[in-house]
Enzyme design. Structure first.
Site, PDB file in Angstrom:
ATOM      1  N   PRO A  87      -8.363   4.925 -44.442  1.00  7.29           N
ATOM      2  CA  PRO A  87      -8.530   5.934 -45.377  1.00  7.29           C
ATOM      3  C   PRO A  87      -7.002   6.514 -45.148  1.00  7.29           C
ATOM      4  O   PRO A  87      -6.358   6.211 -44.566  1.00  7.29           O
ATOM      5  CB  PRO A  87      -8.779   6.708 -43.616  1.00  7.29           C
ATOM      6  CG  PRO A  87      -9.254   5.997 -42.525  1.00  7.29           C
ATOM      7  CD  PRO A  87      -8.602   4.348 -42.976  1.00  7.29           C
ATOM      8  N   VAL A  88      -7.324   7.500 -46.062  1.00  4.02           N
ATOM      9  CA  VAL A  88      -6.101   8.620 -46.878  1.00  4.02           C
ATOM     10  C   VAL A  88      -5.842   9.530 -46.431  1.00  4.02           C
ATOM     11  O   VAL A  88      -7.597  10.403 -45.440  1.00  4.02           O
ATOM     12  CB  VAL A  88      -7.134   8.462 -48.445  1.00  4.02           C
ATOM     13  CG1 VAL A  88      -5.491   9.713 -49.298  1.00  4.02           C
ATOM     14  CG2 VAL A  88      -6.884   7.170 -49.363  1.00  4.02           C
ATOM     15  N   ALA A  89      -4.484   9.964 -46.114  1.00  7.58           N
ATOM     16  CA  ALA A  89      -4.356  11.567 -45.828  1.00  7.58           C
ATOM     17  C   ALA A  89      -5.074  10.715 -44.274  1.00  7.58           C
ATOM     18  O   ALA A  89      -5.222  12.232 -43.383  1.00  7.58           O
ATOM     19  CB  ALA A  89      -4.439  12.512 -46.003  1.00  7.58           C
ATOM     20  N   GLY A  90      -5.069  10.213 -43.064  1.00  3.71           N
ATOM     21  CA  GLY A  90      -6.089  10.237 -42.022  1.00  3.71           C
ATOM     22  C   GLY A  90      -4.894   9.396 -41.064  1.00  3.71           C
ATOM     23  O   GLY A  90      -5.987   9.707 -39.854  1.00  3.71           O
ATOM     24  N   GLY A  91      -3.907   9.813 -41.198  1.00  3.44           N
ATOM     25  CA  GLY A  91      -2.745   9.305 -39.231  1.00  3.44           C
ATOM     26  C   GLY A  91      -3.133   7.847 -39.186  1.00  3.44           C
ATOM     27  O   GLY A  91      -2.690   6.998 -38.686  1.00  3.44           O
TER      28      GLY A  91
ATOM     29  N   LYS B 186      -2.839   1.146 -38.849  1.00  2.41           N
ATOM     30  CA  LYS B 186      -2.066   1.439 -37.394  1.00  2.41           C
ATOM     31  C   LYS B 186      -2.992   2.825 -36.454  1.00  2.41           C
ATOM     32  O   LYS B 186      -3.790   3.613 -36.816  1.00  2.41           O
ATOM     33  CB  LYS B 186      -0.563   1.808 -37.548  1.00  2.41           C
ATOM     34  CG  LYS B 186      -0.039   2.765 -38.149  1.00  2.41           C
ATOM     35  CD  LYS B 186      -0.204   3.958 -37.268  1.00  2.41           C
ATOM     36  CE  LYS B 186       0.310   5.111 -38.008  1.00  2.41           C
ATOM     37  NZ  LYS B 186      -0.326   6.564 -37.252  1.00  2.41           N
TER      38      LYS B 186
ATOM     39  N   ASP C 129       7.382   5.597 -41.345  1.00  2.00           N
ATOM     40  CA  ASP C 129       5.722   4.153 -40.712  1.00  2.00           C
ATOM     41  C   ASP C 129       5.597   2.907 -41.597  1.00  2.00           C
ATOM     42  O   ASP C 129       5.373   1.824 -41.208  1.00  2.00           O
ATOM     43  CB  ASP C 129       4.373   4.986 -41.029  1.00  2.00           C
ATOM     44  CG  ASP C 129       4.165   6.257 -39.997  1.00  2.00           C
ATOM     45  OD1 ASP C 129       4.981   6.091 -38.646  1.00  2.00           O
ATOM     46  OD2 ASP C 129       2.974   6.919 -39.790  1.00  2.00           O
TER      47      ASP C 129
ATOM     48  N   GLY D 211      -0.755   5.300 -46.533  1.00  2.04           N
ATOM     49  CA  GLY D 211       0.134   4.955 -47.873  1.00  2.04           C
ATOM     50  C   GLY D 211       1.253   4.708 -47.353  1.00  2.04           C
ATOM     51  O   GLY D 211       1.876   3.674 -48.023  1.00  2.04           O
ATOM     52  N   SER D 212       1.732   4.174 -46.034  1.00  2.00           N
ATOM     53  CA  SER D 212       2.982   3.046 -45.926  1.00  2.00           C
ATOM     54  C   SER D 212       2.335   1.952 -45.870  1.00  2.00           C
ATOM     55  O   SER D 212       3.165   1.323 -46.122  1.00  2.00           O
ATOM     56  CB  SER D 212       3.133   3.859 -44.405  1.00  2.00           C
ATOM     57  OG  SER D 212       3.701   4.934 -44.169  1.00  2.00           O
ATOM     58  N   ALA D 213       1.089   1.344 -45.405  1.00  2.00           N
ATOM     59  CA  ALA D 213       0.683   0.196 -45.893  1.00  2.00           C
ATOM     60  C   ALA D 213       0.722  -0.386 -46.517  1.00  2.00           C
ATOM     61  O   ALA D 213       1.302  -1.190 -47.091  1.00  2.00           O
ATOM     62  CB  ALA D 213      -1.450   0.024 -45.352  1.00  2.00           C
TER      63      ALA D 213
END
Length: 311
Positions: free
Chosen positions: A100-104, A12, A142, A108-110
């Site tokens: 992307p990891v920890a990318g805003g 997102k 999220d 992780g939510s996905a």
């Protein structure tokens, strides 16, 4: 029970992230306009003797493989609700990661939303959409949007969703930074910057967040130029404060002709709205040549939410 189930789930971008004051419970009220975009993780679940999480793809080494992973927490939460007891941990969750990891961008939510939908299908629990969204909200702010996709306005902590109409396709370029940013750290920096500016950071000091009428209209009409004029992110200053190098990335994309340049969510990924595929390629090339980011991704939105793939 089927042998395995795979769910595809999107990243997102927040085209608006309005952040209210710090609440006594430590959270902030939000007006959070989500747009799902066509970068996907695929989450596959299969029966196993115990809970196991594996991950492949870019930055897979940064993904936790224990029960702190949102995908694992989702499986356990669904198992608990449906009386699977000790058997709830009996699933192998594999994440094929492209977000992307920890990318805003809610990677992780996905994964949490993807694992929840996949386990529901694997176990035949027959959970209603409302129940799945309730579990998503328990997992994180999220996660519900990752299940729903498309475009939506998130209120509360972002978990109370109202679907939004989108009248066209919006083209995006994302610049992936080195390393991640902690979402709690970015919110804390936002509070600190507000205190330092003298406005205060509490709920009594900060106006209630509201969605921009101009932005919602731009989404509805599919007007990229109007959307570019209305995008905003109250966390951007905090993300740039913690990661000053992001300023150079934002400048590089703007100078290459992006209609709008912004930090995606809590960062450190930066998002560039462009007019079409040709402009996306041009901005992407300029960002790669700028040396201000680690990788560049081109995609568009809206994209569908978590979807079970054919077996």
């Amino acid at each position: 029970m089927t042998a395995s189930v795979t769910v595809r789930v999107p990243a997102k971008v927040n085209v608006q992230l309005a952040v209210g004051g710090l609440r006594p419970d430590g959270f902030h009220d939000l007006a959070n306009v989500f747009l799902a975009v066509g970068l996907y993780d695929e989450v596959t679940v299969a029966p196993a003797d115990e809970l196991r999480v594996t991950c492949t793809g870019p930055d897979a080494g940064q993904v936790p493989l224990d029960r702190t992973n949102l995908a694992a927490r989702a499986a356990l939460a669904l198992a608990e609700r449906h009386g699977r007891g000790g058997r709830g941990g009996g699933v192998h969750i594999h994440i094929d990661k492209d977000i992307p990891v920890a990318g805003g961008m809610a990677g992780g939510s996905a994964d949490g939303a993807g694992a929840l939908l996949a386990c529901d299908a694997l176990w035949g629990t027959g959970a209603s959409r409302e129940e799945l969204l309730e579990i998503c909200a328990e997992l994180g702010s999220d996660v519900p949007f990752s299940l729903v996709g498309g475009a939506a306005l998130g209120r509360g902590r972002g978990e109370l969703l109202t679907p939004l109409e989108v009248g066209g396709t919006f083209h995006w370029v994302f610049a992936v930074a080195d390393g991640g940013l902690s979402t709690p750290a970015v919110y804390a920096e936002c509070d600190r910057l507000r205190e330092t500016s003298g406005t205060g950071a509490g709920v009594a000091d900060v106006p209630d967040p509201e969605a921009s009428a101009a932005l919602l209209d731009a989404l509805r009409t599919g007007d990229a130029a109007a959307l570019a004029a209305a995008v905003s992110n109250d966390l951007q200053a905090a993300a740039v404060s913690l990661r000053p190098s992001l300023a150079a990335t934002l400048t590089a994309g703007t100078e290459a002709g992006a209609l709008a340049a912004m930090v995606s969510g809590s960062g450190p990924t930066t998002a560039f709205l462009v007019t079409d595929e040709a402009e996306a390629a041009k901005v992407a090339d300029a960002l790669r040549a700028s040396g201000t980011c680690r990788a560049v991704r081109v995609t568009s939105g809206p994209a569908p939410g978590a979807t079970v793939l054919p077996g």
